[in-house]
Write a protein that holds these residues in place. Structure first.
Motif, PDB file in Angstrom:
ATOM      1  N   HIS A 234      47.255  40.579  37.305  1.00 16.20           N
ATOM      2  CA  HIS A 234      47.386  39.154  37.032  1.00 16.20           C
ATOM      3  C   HIS A 234      46.113  38.598  36.387  1.00 16.20           C
ATOM      4  N   ALA A 235      44.968  38.988  36.896  1.00 16.87           N
ATOM      5  CA  ALA A 235      43.704  38.504  36.334  1.00 16.87           C
ATOM      6  C   ALA A 235      43.541  38.951  34.890  1.00 16.87           C
ATOM      7  N   GLU A 236      43.918  40.186  34.599  1.00 18.52           N
ATOM      8  CA  GLU A 236      43.812  40.694  33.230  1.00 18.52           C
ATOM      9  C   GLU A 236      44.789  39.980  32.307  1.00 18.52           C
ATOM     10  N   ALA A 237      45.978  39.694  32.804  1.00 19.86           N
ATOM     11  CA  ALA A 237      46.953  38.956  31.999  1.00 19.86           C
ATOM     12  C   ALA A 237      46.452  37.543  31.725  1.00 19.86           C
ATOM     13  N   ALA A 238      45.917  36.901  32.748  1.00 21.55           N
ATOM     14  CA  ALA A 238      45.443  35.524  32.605  1.00 21.55           C
ATOM     15  C   ALA A 238      44.290  35.420  31.609  1.00 21.55           C
ATOM     16  N   SER A 239      43.525  36.500  31.459  1.00 16.77           N
ATOM     17  CA  SER A 239      42.350  36.444  30.580  1.00 16.77           C
ATOM     18  C   SER A 239      42.725  36.235  29.114  1.00 16.77           C
ATOM     19  N   PHE A 240      43.970  36.548  28.727  1.00 21.92           N
ATOM     20  CA  PHE A 240      44.395  36.306  27.345  1.00 21.92           C
ATOM     21  C   PHE A 240      44.466  34.809  27.032  1.00 21.92           C
ATOM     22  N   PHE A 241      44.483  33.988  28.061  1.00 21.37           N
ATOM     23  CA  PHE A 241      44.607  32.547  27.869  1.00 21.37           C
ATOM     24  C   PHE A 241      43.291  31.808  28.131  1.00 21.37           C
ATOM     25  N   ASP A 242      42.199  32.563  28.284  1.00 20.95           N
ATOM     26  CA  ASP A 242      40.895  31.939  28.491  1.00 20.95           C
ATOM     27  C   ASP A 242      40.565  30.992  27.337  1.00 20.95           C
ATOM     28  N   GLY A 243      40.072  29.821  27.673  1.00 22.93           N
ATOM     29  CA  GLY A 243      39.698  28.849  26.664  1.00 22.93           C
ATOM     30  C   GLY A 243      40.846  27.973  26.196  1.00 22.93           C
ATOM     31  N   LEU A 244      42.051  28.252  26.694  1.00 21.55           N
ATOM     32  CA  LEU A 244      43.229  27.464  26.336  1.00 21.55           C
ATOM     33  C   LEU A 244      43.671  26.635  27.537  1.00 21.55           C
ATOM     34  N   GLU A 245      44.492  25.648  27.290  1.00 20.90           N
ATOM     35  CA  GLU A 245      44.986  24.752  28.340  1.00 20.90           C
ATOM     36  C   GLU A 245      46.370  25.207  28.786  1.00 20.90           C
ATOM     37  N   LEU A 246      46.437  25.832  29.967  1.00 19.33           N
ATOM     38  CA  LEU A 246      47.693  26.394  30.448  1.00 19.33           C
ATOM     39  C   LEU A 246      48.691  25.302  30.795  1.00 19.33           C
ATOM     40  N   GLU A 247      49.941  25.539  30.414  1.00 23.29           N
ATOM     41  CA  GLU A 247      51.044  24.691  30.860  1.00 23.29           C
ATOM     42  C   GLU A 247      51.463  25.155  32.256  1.00 23.29           C
ATOM     43  N   GLU A 248      51.935  24.226  33.061  1.00 19.58           N
ATOM     44  CA  GLU A 248      52.490  24.599  34.359  1.00 19.58           C
ATOM     45  C   GLU A 248      53.749  25.435  34.162  1.00 19.58           C
ATOM     46  N   PRO A 249      53.958  26.462  34.989  1.00 20.37           N
ATOM     47  CA  PRO A 249      53.257  26.805  36.230  1.00 20.37           C
ATOM     48  C   PRO A 249      52.148  27.849  36.064  1.00 20.37           C
ATOM     49  N   GLY A 250      51.572  27.966  34.887  1.00 18.11           N
ATOM     50  CA  GLY A 250      50.492  28.926  34.668  1.00 18.11           C
ATOM     51  C   GLY A 250      51.005  30.308  34.325  1.00 18.11           C
ATOM     52  N   VAL A 251      50.245  31.311  34.725  1.00 18.53           N
ATOM     53  CA  VAL A 251      50.598  32.706  34.446  1.00 18.53           C
ATOM     54  C   VAL A 251      51.412  33.228  35.623  1.00 18.53           C
TER      55      VAL A 251
END
Length: 282
Positions: A234-251
């Motif tokens: 999950h942490a590795e997947a989430a890192s592709f969105f670093d610096g961006l504004e996640l829409e709910e419900p996130g990753v």
């Protein structure tokens, strides 16, 4: 940037694409996907590979359907709720209705879509991706995600999409074939870099977090067919969105991203894909 009223179908006929030889004796991820989902555009090697994968993980068809349903929900959300009218779809795969342009043009007939894939068989069937509304436009670019310049500098991209307005970059079901050694994060960043603020990234990322043994065996089968995969936490997947504004419900697992009431009821253990949508900040 938007062209002069010509249909992209006409443009393709004028310029053409170099036809590549299709190796029917070797399985390809797009054709295996097509086979498992019940399509018709595959060969014996794809059938054999798909059967072997389903044998080691019977939930694979459920997983693949959920991935495609995520694409439908996300593209509809971006067109309807976020007003996005331009889409760059990487790793398009074989045409399977409803395709992305059909989903977004139902919301906004003026929507424009550029499809990208590197499989020669997708090129052979690309005309099905060009059935745009008269008000909108679609195009197909034969290119590999590992070469962002070939995509961003293509005539199709420049003619159909405008960098003066937000663009949704969709990378669905492809990042598990892009390894860290390919500069995976760098490739996504390079594709996002020229897109204006207010653009979006929508992506799915393969994982073994929920069924490690079964999904691990599927990955072994893909590797045996010459398609090595990388499965991310999950942490590795989430890192592709670093610096961006996640829409709910996130990753989250793809079936948990804003599901529709009539969506197929799915067990978490049957899904091996995270998904998310995020906005490029202003």
């Amino acid at each position: 940037m938007y062209g002069r009223g010509r249909s992209i179908g006409a443009v393709m006929k004028e310029t053409g694409h170099p036809q590549e030889r299709i190796n029917t004796g070797v399985a390809h991820s797009a054709r295996v996907y097509d086979y498992i989902l019940g399509g018709k555009n595959h060969y014996e090697a794809d059938v054999a590979a798909g059967d072997a994968m389903v044998q080691v993980w019977p939930a694979l068809p459920v997983h693949m359907r959920a991935n495609r349903a995520f694409m439908h929900r996300v593209s509809r959300h971006l067109a309807r709720e976020r007003g996005i009218r331009q889409f760059l779809d990487i790793g398009t795969g074989l045409p399977t209705p409803p395709n992305l342009h059909e989903v977004v043009q139902e919301v906004e007939p003026r929507a424009r879509v550029v499809y990208v894939d590197n499989d020669p068989i997708v090129l052979n069937y690309a005309q099905a991706l060009l059935d745009s509304t008269p008000q909108g436009m679609t195009a197909y670019v034969q290119a590999d995600m590992r070469d962002p310049d070939a995509i961003l500098e293509s005539a199709r991209f420049r003619e159909v999409l405008s960098l003066d307005e937000p663009i949704a970059l969709t990378i669905i079901g492809i990042l598990h074939f892009i390894h860290p050694g390919d500069d995976d994060h760098g490739l996504v960043e390079r594709l996002l870099a020229p897109l204006p603020p207010g653009s979006y990234l929508a992506a799915t990322i393969g994982t073994a977090d929920f069924a490690p043994e079964e999904v691990g065996r599927v990955a072994e089968r893909y590797a045996a067919e010459g398609m090595p995969m990388v499965l991310r936490t999950h942490a590795e997947a989430a890192s592709f969105f670093d610096g961006l504004e996640l829409e709910e419900p996130g990753v989250v697992q793809v079936h948990k991203w804003r599901p529709d009431p009539d969506d197929e009821k799915i067990r978490d253990v049957d899904i091996a894909m995270y998904g998310a949508v995020a906005r490029k900040p202003f």
